[in-house]
Design a protein around this motif. Sequence first.
Motif, short mmCIF file in Angstrom:
data_model
loop_
_atom_site.label_atom_id
_atom_site.label_comp_id
_atom_site.label_asym_id
_atom_site.label_seq_id
_atom_site.Cartn_x
_atom_site.Cartn_y
_atom_site.Cartn_z
N ILE A 1 11.98 -2.94 -4.09
CA ILE A 1 12.21 -1.65 -4.74
C ILE A 1 11.38 -0.63 -3.98
CG2 ILE A 1 12.20 -0.37 -6.91
CD1 ILE A 1 11.84 -3.08 -8.35
N SER A 2 12.04 0.26 -3.29
CA SER A 2 11.32 1.24 -2.48
C SER A 2 10.59 2.23 -3.38
CB SER A 2 12.29 1.99 -1.57
OG SER A 2 13.14 2.83 -2.34
N ALA A 3 9.66 2.96 -2.78
CA ALA A 3 8.92 3.95 -3.55
C ALA A 3 9.84 5.02 -4.12
CB ALA A 3 7.85 4.59 -2.65
N SER A 4 11.00 5.21 -3.51
CA SER A 4 11.98 6.18 -4.02
C SER A 4 12.85 5.60 -5.12
CB SER A 4 12.86 6.69 -2.87
OG SER A 4 13.61 5.61 -2.32
N GLY A 5 12.73 4.27 -5.38
CA GLY A 5 13.44 3.66 -6.50
C GLY A 5 14.71 2.94 -6.16
N ASN A 6 14.99 2.73 -4.87
CA ASN A 6 16.22 2.02 -4.50
C ASN A 6 15.93 0.53 -4.34
OD1 ASN A 6 19.06 2.21 -3.81
ND2 ASN A 6 18.45 1.54 -1.77
N VAL A 7 16.78 -0.31 -4.92
CA VAL A 7 16.62 -1.76 -4.84
C VAL A 7 17.53 -2.33 -3.76
CG1 VAL A 7 16.79 -3.95 -6.09
CG2 VAL A 7 16.06 -1.87 -7.29
N ILE A 8 16.94 -3.12 -2.86
CA ILE A 8 17.73 -3.80 -1.83
C ILE A 8 17.34 -5.28 -1.83
CG2 ILE A 8 17.92 -1.75 -0.37
CD1 ILE A 8 15.83 -3.12 1.50
N THR A 9 18.20 -6.09 -1.26
CA THR A 9 17.88 -7.50 -1.06
C THR A 9 17.22 -7.66 0.29
OG1 THR A 9 19.72 -8.20 -2.46
CG2 THR A 9 18.81 -9.84 -0.95
N LEU A 10 15.95 -8.05 0.27
CA LEU A 10 15.16 -8.11 1.50
C LEU A 10 15.44 -9.38 2.29
CD1 LEU A 10 12.81 -6.74 3.11
CD2 LEU A 10 11.26 -8.19 1.79
N ALA A 11 15.57 -10.51 1.60
CA ALA A 11 15.77 -11.79 2.29
C ALA A 11 16.44 -12.78 1.34
CB ALA A 11 14.43 -12.35 2.77
N GLY A 12 17.17 -13.70 1.94
CA GLY A 12 17.92 -14.68 1.16
C GLY A 12 19.31 -14.17 0.85
N SER A 13 20.12 -15.06 0.29
CA SER A 13 21.49 -14.71 -0.05
C SER A 13 21.77 -15.17 -1.47
CB SER A 13 22.47 -15.38 0.93
OG SER A 13 23.79 -14.94 0.73
N THR A 14 22.34 -14.30 -2.27
CA THR A 14 22.49 -14.54 -3.70
C THR A 14 23.15 -15.88 -4.02
OG1 THR A 14 22.64 -12.17 -4.11
CG2 THR A 14 23.47 -13.64 -5.84
N GLY A 15 22.44 -16.69 -4.81
CA GLY A 15 22.98 -17.95 -5.29
C GLY A 15 22.99 -19.09 -4.30
N LEU A 16 22.48 -18.85 -3.09
CA LEU A 16 22.50 -19.88 -2.04
C LEU A 16 21.09 -20.38 -1.80
CD1 LEU A 16 25.03 -18.32 0.49
CD2 LEU A 16 25.49 -20.00 -1.30
N THR B 1 0.81 -1.22 0.00
CA THR B 1 0.00 0.00 0.00
C THR B 1 0.84 1.27 0.00
OG1 THR B 1 -0.15 -0.12 2.41
CG2 THR B 1 -1.94 -1.12 1.14
N LEU B 2 2.13 1.15 0.35
CA LEU B 2 3.02 2.31 0.38
C LEU B 2 3.75 2.51 -0.95
CD1 LEU B 2 4.58 1.78 3.93
CD2 LEU B 2 2.66 3.26 3.28
N GLY B 3 3.52 1.62 -1.90
CA GLY B 3 4.17 1.74 -3.19
C GLY B 3 5.48 1.01 -3.30
N ASN B 4 5.86 0.25 -2.26
CA ASN B 4 7.05 -0.58 -2.36
C ASN B 4 6.74 -1.81 -3.22
OD1 ASN B 4 8.72 0.92 -0.40
ND2 ASN B 4 7.19 0.20 1.08
N ILE B 5 7.71 -2.20 -4.03
CA ILE B 5 7.55 -3.34 -4.92
C ILE B 5 8.47 -4.45 -4.44
CG2 ILE B 5 7.83 -4.15 -7.30
CD1 ILE B 5 7.36 -1.21 -8.12
N TYR B 6 7.94 -5.66 -4.43
CA TYR B 6 8.71 -6.82 -4.01
C TYR B 6 8.87 -7.77 -5.19
CZ TYR B 6 7.49 -4.86 0.49
OH TYR B 6 7.33 -4.00 1.54
N VAL B 7 10.08 -8.28 -5.38
CA VAL B 7 10.39 -9.12 -6.54
C VAL B 7 10.99 -10.44 -6.08
CG1 VAL B 7 11.74 -9.30 -8.68
CG2 VAL B 7 10.83 -7.07 -7.96
#
Length: 687
Positions: A511-526, A494-500
């Motif tokens: 992807i925050s409403a301001s456009g910054n992408v972060i890794t929310l959970a998990g570890s790359t390739g594992l 509802t706040l405009g955050n996008i989850y992928v």
Amino acid sequence: MSSKRLAVVLALAFFAVVTQAGDQPYTFTTLAGAPPSLTPIAPLSHPYDVAVDASGNLYISDAFNYVIRKLTPAGEMTVLAGTIGSHGSADGSGAAARFDYPEGIAVDRSGNVYVADWGIHAIRKITPSGDVTTFAGSAGNPGTADGPGNVARFTFPSGVATDVAGSVYVADSGNQTIRKITPQGVVTTIAGSPGIEGTADGIGSAAHFDFPDGLALDSAGNIYVADAINNAIRKITPSGQVTTLAGSKGSQGSADGRGSAAMFNAPRDIAIDASGVIYVADEFNNTIRRVTAAGDVTTFAGQSGAEGALDGVGTSARFNDPWGLGIDLLGNLYVADRGNNAIREISPQGLVTTLGSLAVREGSADGFGTNARFHSPHGIAVDRLGNVFVADLLNHTIRKIASTGEVTTFAGTAGVSGDADGVGAAARFDGPTAIAIDASGNLFVVDEFNYTIRKITPSAEVTTYAGFPGARGSADGPRASARFNFPEGIAVDTLGNIYVADTDNETIRMISASGNVITLAGSTGLRGTADGFRSAARFDNPEGLAVDSAGNVYVADELNGSIRKIAVSGDVTTFAGLTGQQGAADGNGANARFQAPIGIAFDSSGTMFVSDAGNDIIRKVTPSRDVVTIGGVARSSGDVDGAGPNARFKSVSGIAVDANGTIYVADSGNDAIRAGALPRPRRRSVR
């Protein structure tokens, strides 16, 4: 009777009817796309591969029907092994055997058929009389181990081939390796290193592959590998030396040329004729390519970027996701034309004909209801006005189903892939997989094979919202500098955050409403099953996503067979199912079992709905974690409308719920959109 008493009676009567209706099952009907089948003879459903024996019989891995078919030179088609619509891992004779998404297929000199049974991580053997045994690997137990018979382990094997000595070779896609099975069933790894993807040439384990898919052997014992994600054809000599014969590793395209000057786009399988000429099923180019021993590549049949179902000579013919290849003693080539649900024959002179009739279920036609056609619809979402939007995966388009039932193409052009931004039909997508809608009516689309997230405004203007077309990776950062790796799921809060769901990175990104992408959970390739805080958690092929009213994110963790919860605090727990344990059981929380859950959605009351793709059923999960099957019967696929267990689905994917509680399902294997609803309560008159 007083007016007050009458009011009480009416209220009680209405309550009784509502309660009764609530206990009744959901009734599923076909909203749009191919209508339920009227013929008792099941057509091919996503044939993945074809092989030819010395007598000219064709053997077909009919993946989504879970059977192996046999087609005689006289044109008689029978089911050699398995039962249509029933998948599993049972050995047995003929119809008593079960398969789970069989892919690669090969025939030895004695007429034995070998099958890469992708869904159960095993290699199966079928004798000429139809007796099925598990030749190597252990059903349902993935791994990397070499060894005899059921001691060995595979992970999503996709291609098989045989040599003159009776050995079987396997493209073990999930392990990024090439394996050999002796006639006695002993498995060894001959090239690649388990779990390590890459482009390196070299000897044995020093070489690296990226999703090796199909393979074939020449008369000298050289193995040729369709290295799908590397977009290259690799060669393995009998001594184990791996080189790249054709294609530019890691670069996709359609150019003809010699060696690295040639370009492929997801080569899936290989066949070799008696003179040593190599043929390649180049899936995303919708072409069949010809490669000489010197590495000269030409386009033999089909035209790059032009999919269809047209017979003809050479480049005048059209294919739709050609996947598997077989070749007979006369040099006739047979193509498992997966997207057309057909087997095509190509003469040595390049004449393409269709064996039998093409299926008409899939297509790209707009229209009303069942007059419209889809091609492997995958993602689905519904807006506040009741319009349903569909990510039509193999058409590379976004479709819209209005409340009137009219289907139109909202963005993209059917059959034309690409990455162009633009308005409506001017935009291009490459495998749109999932879709979500924000409060303003903007659509956000996972464009899987472009490795990007696209945004579509209500006026159909398409822009690239995050990631960069053709550049895959795992980088966080501002939208355009972020990188994704075959993302497959998306949700908006509802706040405009996008989850992928960044599937091949095994992570959940935000992807925050301001456009910054972060890794929310998990570890790359594992990949793994662990719960934990943010990067300590592990997923295995996360697919669908949904956000509840409190901002918690839920994940359909496909290969773990479970639903995971990411709390606002960042803690990851298993909400339903048991990670790493597949099945079909209803029950509470960890007592429930799922088989490859893909889609997930919430209604306004906080009830969750799940498309359980591996079981071909629709599940309901209450806020108290009770899991109930509300549509279909586990492991019994079909295309039947009906109430509760009377309905049948095939490879369900995306799921959405509207404000009235109606469920919408992308029934991908049936090329249809289904709707499920409870009976509406009726007021009884009181006399």
